[in-house]
Design a protein around this motif. Structure first.
Motif, mmCIF file in Angstrom:
data_model
loop_
_atom_site.group_PDB
_atom_site.id
_atom_site.type_symbol
_atom_site.label_atom_id
_atom_site.label_comp_id
_atom_site.label_asym_id
_atom_site.label_seq_id
_atom_site.Cartn_x
_atom_site.Cartn_y
_atom_site.Cartn_z
ATOM 1 N N TYR A 49 -0.016 31.264 20.059
ATOM 2 C CA TYR A 49 -1.379 31.259 19.536
ATOM 3 C C TYR A 49 -2.350 30.992 20.679
ATOM 4 N N GLU A 50 -3.400 31.779 20.732
ATOM 5 C CA GLU A 50 -4.494 31.510 21.653
ATOM 6 C C GLU A 50 -5.542 30.711 20.888
ATOM 7 N N VAL A 51 -6.377 29.993 21.604
ATOM 8 C CA VAL A 51 -7.373 29.154 20.946
ATOM 9 C C VAL A 51 -8.775 29.572 21.402
ATOM 10 N N HIS A 52 -9.655 29.720 20.440
ATOM 11 C CA HIS A 52 -11.058 30.016 20.722
ATOM 12 C C HIS A 52 -11.754 28.713 21.116
ATOM 13 N N PRO A 53 -12.711 28.762 22.035
ATOM 14 C CA PRO A 53 -13.400 27.528 22.450
ATOM 15 C C PRO A 53 -14.038 26.747 21.294
ATOM 16 N N SER A 54 -14.395 27.433 20.213
ATOM 17 C CA SER A 54 -15.035 26.747 19.082
ATOM 18 C C SER A 54 -14.031 26.246 18.042
ATOM 19 N N ALA A 55 -12.735 26.440 18.268
ATOM 20 C CA ALA A 55 -11.723 26.124 17.258
ATOM 21 C C ALA A 55 -11.775 24.672 16.796
ATOM 22 N N GLN A 56 -11.891 23.727 17.717
ATOM 23 C CA GLN A 56 -11.915 22.313 17.327
ATOM 24 C C GLN A 56 -13.102 22.025 16.405
ATOM 25 N N GLY A 57 -14.270 22.498 16.756
ATOM 26 C CA GLY A 57 -15.451 22.269 15.922
ATOM 27 C C GLY A 57 -15.342 22.933 14.564
ATOM 28 N N VAL A 58 -14.787 24.122 14.531
ATOM 29 C CA VAL A 58 -14.642 24.845 13.264
ATOM 30 C C VAL A 58 -13.650 24.133 12.346
ATOM 31 N N ILE A 59 -12.510 23.706 12.880
ATOM 32 C CA ILE A 59 -11.530 23.029 12.023
ATOM 33 C C ILE A 59 -12.068 21.682 11.537
ATOM 34 N N GLU A 60 -12.858 21.009 12.358
ATOM 35 C CA GLU A 60 -13.503 19.766 11.918
ATOM 36 C C GLU A 60 -14.470 20.038 10.770
ATOM 37 N N GLU A 61 -15.297 21.067 10.919
ATOM 38 C CA GLU A 61 -16.288 21.400 9.884
ATOM 39 C C GLU A 61 -15.593 21.764 8.573
ATOM 40 N N ILE A 62 -14.580 22.587 8.626
ATOM 41 C CA ILE A 62 -13.854 22.996 7.413
ATOM 42 C C ILE A 62 -13.193 21.792 6.753
ATOM 43 N N THR A 63 -12.549 20.957 7.551
ATOM 44 C CA THR A 63 -11.865 19.778 7.009
ATOM 45 C C THR A 63 -12.843 18.836 6.326
ATOM 46 N N HIS A 64 -13.973 18.570 6.953
ATOM 47 C CA HIS A 64 -14.982 17.688 6.344
ATOM 48 C C HIS A 64 -15.563 18.302 5.066
ATOM 49 N N ARG A 65 -15.794 19.613 5.082
ATOM 50 C CA ARG A 65 -16.348 20.277 3.898
ATOM 51 C C ARG A 65 -15.374 20.196 2.722
ATOM 52 N N ILE A 66 -14.102 20.455 2.962
ATOM 53 C CA ILE A 66 -13.102 20.410 1.894
ATOM 54 C C ILE A 66 -12.921 18.978 1.385
ATOM 55 N N ALA A 67 -12.885 18.014 2.286
ATOM 56 C CA ALA A 67 -12.729 16.616 1.876
ATOM 57 C C ALA A 67 -13.901 16.160 1.017
ATOM 58 N N ALA A 68 -15.105 16.593 1.349
ATOM 59 C CA ALA A 68 -16.288 16.211 0.573
ATOM 60 C C ALA A 68 -16.303 16.869 -0.805
ATOM 61 N N LYS A 69 -15.703 18.051 -0.898
ATOM 62 C CA LYS A 69 -15.707 18.801 -2.149
ATOM 63 C C LYS A 69 -14.733 18.221 -3.184
ATOM 64 N N HIS A 70 -13.672 17.605 -2.716
ATOM 65 C CA HIS A 70 -12.625 17.116 -3.613
ATOM 66 C C HIS A 70 -12.543 15.592 -3.550
#
Length: 92
Positions: A49-70
């Motif tokens: 797997y290659e990693v995009h420079p924004s990957a860490q920020g994107v996974i943080e944003e998604i994780t926080h959004r899902i946690a807040a939703k449930h």
């Protein structure tokens, strides 16, 4: 507690699960996406797997959004990059 990690290091599902345990909750659910040795009848020896420079920020944003939703007490997510051998965890 929220953990969101993009890493080149091995992922331990047990460590992620342990980090979420609390006396406030009666269960911890986990998922482990592991590299298998085949894909549509084709042999696989490893994944890279290659990693995009924004990957860490994107996974943080998604994780926080899902946690807040449930209604959850914690979420821990890890996605690995680089070469990953058969049987090793790519996502948890």
């Amino acid at each position: 507690m929220i953990t969101a990690l993009v890493t080149k290091h091995s992922i331990s599902v047990d460590s992620l699960t342990e980090s979420l345990k609390t006396n406030q909750a009666g269960a911890v659910a986990s998922f482990s996406g592991d590299v298998r040795n085949n894909d549509s009848d084709k042999s696989v020896t490893s994944l890279t797997y290659e990693v995009h420079p924004s990957a860490q920020g994107v996974i943080e944003e998604i994780t926080h959004r899902i946690a807040a939703k449930h209604d959850v007490l914690g979420v821990a997510v890890a996605h690995r990059y680089g070469e990953i051998a058969i049987g090793e965890t790519a996502f948890a």
